[in-house]
Design a protein around this motif. Structure first.
Motif, mmCIF file in Angstrom:
data_model
loop_
_atom_site.group_PDB
_atom_site.id
_atom_site.type_symbol
_atom_site.label_atom_id
_atom_site.label_comp_id
_atom_site.label_asym_id
_atom_site.label_seq_id
_atom_site.Cartn_x
_atom_site.Cartn_y
_atom_site.Cartn_z
ATOM 1 N N UNK A 66 0.842 -1.191 0.000
ATOM 2 C CA UNK A 66 0.000 0.000 0.000
ATOM 3 C C UNK A 66 0.885 1.252 0.000
ATOM 4 N N UNK A 67 0.345 2.323 -0.524
ATOM 5 C CA UNK A 67 1.024 3.634 -0.519
ATOM 6 C C UNK A 67 2.319 3.631 -1.318
ATOM 7 N N UNK A 68 2.341 2.882 -2.402
ATOM 8 C CA UNK A 68 3.518 2.880 -3.269
ATOM 9 C C UNK A 68 3.086 2.656 -4.711
ATOM 10 N N UNK A 69 3.797 3.257 -5.630
ATOM 11 C CA UNK A 69 3.550 3.054 -7.049
ATOM 12 C C UNK A 69 4.316 1.808 -7.498
ATOM 13 N N UNK A 70 3.623 0.884 -8.125
ATOM 14 C CA UNK A 70 4.218 -0.379 -8.557
ATOM 15 C C UNK A 70 4.617 -0.294 -10.023
ATOM 16 N N UNK A 71 5.871 -0.658 -10.321
ATOM 17 C CA UNK A 71 6.349 -0.675 -11.704
ATOM 18 C C UNK A 71 7.012 -2.006 -12.006
ATOM 19 N N UNK A 72 6.734 -2.528 -13.201
ATOM 20 C CA UNK A 72 7.195 -3.868 -13.561
ATOM 21 C C UNK A 72 8.413 -3.816 -14.484
ATOM 22 N N UNK A 73 9.405 -4.621 -14.142
ATOM 23 C CA UNK A 73 10.582 -4.744 -15.001
ATOM 24 C C UNK A 73 10.283 -5.713 -16.135
ATOM 25 N N UNK A 74 11.121 -5.700 -17.131
ATOM 26 C CA UNK A 74 10.964 -6.611 -18.261
ATOM 27 C C UNK A 74 12.121 -6.434 -19.218
ATOM 28 N N UNK A 75 12.022 -7.077 -20.377
ATOM 29 C CA UNK A 75 13.088 -7.005 -21.372
ATOM 30 C C UNK A 75 13.273 -5.562 -21.847
ATOM 31 N N UNK A 76 14.482 -5.054 -21.666
ATOM 32 C CA UNK A 76 14.769 -3.706 -22.128
ATOM 33 C C UNK A 76 14.479 -2.618 -21.117
ATOM 34 N N UNK A 77 13.876 -2.992 -19.981
ATOM 35 C CA UNK A 77 13.652 -2.005 -18.920
ATOM 36 C C UNK A 77 13.818 -2.698 -17.556
ATOM 37 N N UNK A 78 15.073 -2.866 -17.184
ATOM 38 C CA UNK A 78 15.410 -3.485 -15.916
ATOM 39 C C UNK A 78 15.312 -2.496 -14.762
ATOM 40 N N UNK A 79 15.785 -2.931 -13.594
ATOM 41 C CA UNK A 79 15.693 -2.085 -12.403
ATOM 42 C C UNK A 79 16.404 -0.749 -12.602
ATOM 43 N N UNK A 80 17.599 -0.783 -13.161
ATOM 44 C CA UNK A 80 18.358 0.452 -13.340
ATOM 45 C C UNK A 80 17.639 1.416 -14.269
ATOM 46 N N UNK A 81 16.993 0.881 -15.301
ATOM 47 C CA UNK A 81 16.276 1.739 -16.249
ATOM 48 C C UNK A 81 15.080 2.419 -15.582
ATOM 49 N N UNK A 82 14.313 1.632 -14.815
ATOM 50 C CA UNK A 82 13.145 2.201 -14.146
ATOM 51 C C UNK A 82 13.556 3.221 -13.091
ATOM 52 N N UNK A 83 14.617 2.917 -12.381
ATOM 53 C CA UNK A 83 15.106 3.855 -11.370
ATOM 54 C C UNK A 83 15.583 5.150 -12.014
ATOM 55 N N UNK A 84 16.252 5.021 -13.146
ATOM 56 C CA UNK A 84 16.751 6.209 -13.842
ATOM 57 C C UNK A 84 15.599 7.139 -14.220
ATOM 58 N N UNK A 85 14.469 6.581 -14.617
ATOM 59 C CA UNK A 85 13.308 7.391 -14.959
ATOM 60 C C UNK A 85 12.812 8.180 -13.750
ATOM 61 N N UNK A 86 12.767 7.516 -12.594
ATOM 62 C CA UNK A 86 12.287 8.187 -11.381
ATOM 63 C C UNK A 86 13.285 9.228 -10.899
ATOM 64 N N UNK A 87 14.560 8.912 -10.970
ATOM 65 C CA UNK A 87 15.592 9.878 -10.573
ATOM 66 C C UNK A 87 15.433 11.165 -11.370
ATOM 67 N N UNK A 88 15.140 11.022 -12.644
ATOM 68 C CA UNK A 88 14.968 12.194 -13.507
ATOM 69 C C UNK A 88 13.659 12.923 -13.214
#
Length: 357
Positions: A66-88
């Motif tokens: 609860x109280x968190x946005x859920x994002x799914x990893x997959x081919x071409x968008x791993x943890x580092x990629x998703x984190x980079x989007x949020x950092x920006x």
């Protein structure tokens, strides 16, 4: 149960915009959702919370967190990629990370992918986790009650001719039967001369009359661990066995009497150690009086000779002095304590006077 808010409140005092949690224990502490190993990552910022995982866990995480946005990893968008989007998008400049458990390889990957400073921040989580809130204490107590019910059953099974392994297996089964999610650690069951091995592995050795049997075990309930040790005798005891047992029991009681919020870990350890030293067994007590218990079976703070810092209020620690005579016997007695300003509450209710089965 999650601790997003408690973590977020601490970020400013540590000079952080966010903290990344990749370790299994801290992920669970933050989110209340458990996944194995490196299968997940939580990001807590001052205003938002995120949880990243793959398709195996997306539905389960969505049901639990609860109280968190859920994002799914997959081919071409791993943890580092998703984190980079949020950092920006969230303008994160300083991100804490778990320097105590993140691998060098992981750190290098995140450092390369993220346009922010990575700051060691394990201490933030250790301090928060050391002080249990009411829900955590309730889970820890329930886990302890389950382990104690298992012990009651196992005392009826201990007899000459049964193996250490059989007792260990039955302990695990009974804890699961009474509602445990898992074991806290692999149970230790050692008898006779094997008892001198503090972390001995259960073997095919047959338990015999005239021996001690030491059982160290615990279970997980709602993500929190119990931990207890009881040593019992089979058939009869010698004067030496009785003396060793009573010395350990007196040492444990002395440590418990000293345990309180504000006392140092060294002071609590010393109170128990003094009893064992006075009885002439000092060289046979090689570990500390106790350790923190919570999401992990060993966590901060420690009641040891090395800890000269005050123990925090609402910490939960083990109380487990022991004497181990090589090739002869071993005795350990362990309870779990909840520390208050006035002393401590013993969460363990199982009897610990010498029991001869």
């Amino acid at each position: 149960m999650n601790h997003f808010e408690k973590i977020a409140v601490q970020l400013e005092s540590y000079g952080l915009d966010a903290i990344l949690l990749t370790g299994e224990a801290n992920r669970f502490y933050a989110t209340g959702f458990h996944s194995m190993g490196t299968d997940g990552a939580a990001l807590i910022t001052r205003k938002k919370n995120y949880y990243f995982t793959d398709a195996r866990y997306t539905e389960a995480a969505g049901r639990c967190i609860q109280n968190a946005q859920l994002r799914e990893t997959g081919h071409g968008h791993g943890y580092a990629d998703l984190l980079a989007e949020v950092v920006s998008s969230d303008h994160i400049g300083r991100m804490g990370f778990e320097d105590a458990c993140m691998t060098v390889q992981e750190h290098a990957r995140y450092q390369k992918a993220l346009s922010c400073e990575l700051v060691p921040a394990t201490e933030l989580l250790w301090k928060l986790r050391a002080q249990k809130d009411p829900e955590e204490l309730e889970a820890l107590t329930a886990a302890q009650r389950i382990a104690e019910r298992a012990l009651e059953d196992i005392l009826n099974d201990i007899r000459p001719g049964i193996t250490e392994k059989e007792i260990a297996a039955r302990i695990q089964y009974r804890m699961l039967h009474y509602g445990a999610e898992d074991k806290s650690f692999d149970p230790i069951v050692v008898s006779g001369p094997n008892g001198s091995l503090p972390h001995g592995v259960p073997s095919e050795k047959l338990i015999q009359a005239g021996e001690f049997v030491t059982m160290d075990f615990g279970c997980v309930y709602h993500g929190y661990c119990s931990d207890m040790t009881r040593t019992v005798a089979v058939g009869h005891v010698t004067d030496e066995m009785r003396e060793v047992y009573q010395t350990v029991l007196c040492a444990q009681k002395a440590g418990i009497a000293t345990a309180r919020a504000g006392a140092t870990g060294r002071e609590v350890d010393a109170a128990a150690r003094a009893v064992i030293d006075a009885a002439g067994y000092g060289e046979y007590f090689g570990h500390s009086f106790g350790h923190g218990v919570g999401v992990e079976i060993h966590e901060s703070p420690n009641a040891s000779q090395l800890n000269d810092k005050p123990l925090p209020e609402r910490a939960v620690i083990s109380a487990e002095p022991g004497i181990y005579l090589p090739g002869k016997m071993g005795v350990r007695i362990e309870d779990v304590l909840f520390l208050t300003q006035d002393g401590c509450q013993n969460l363990t209710k199982a009897p610990k006077e010498l029991l001869v089965l």
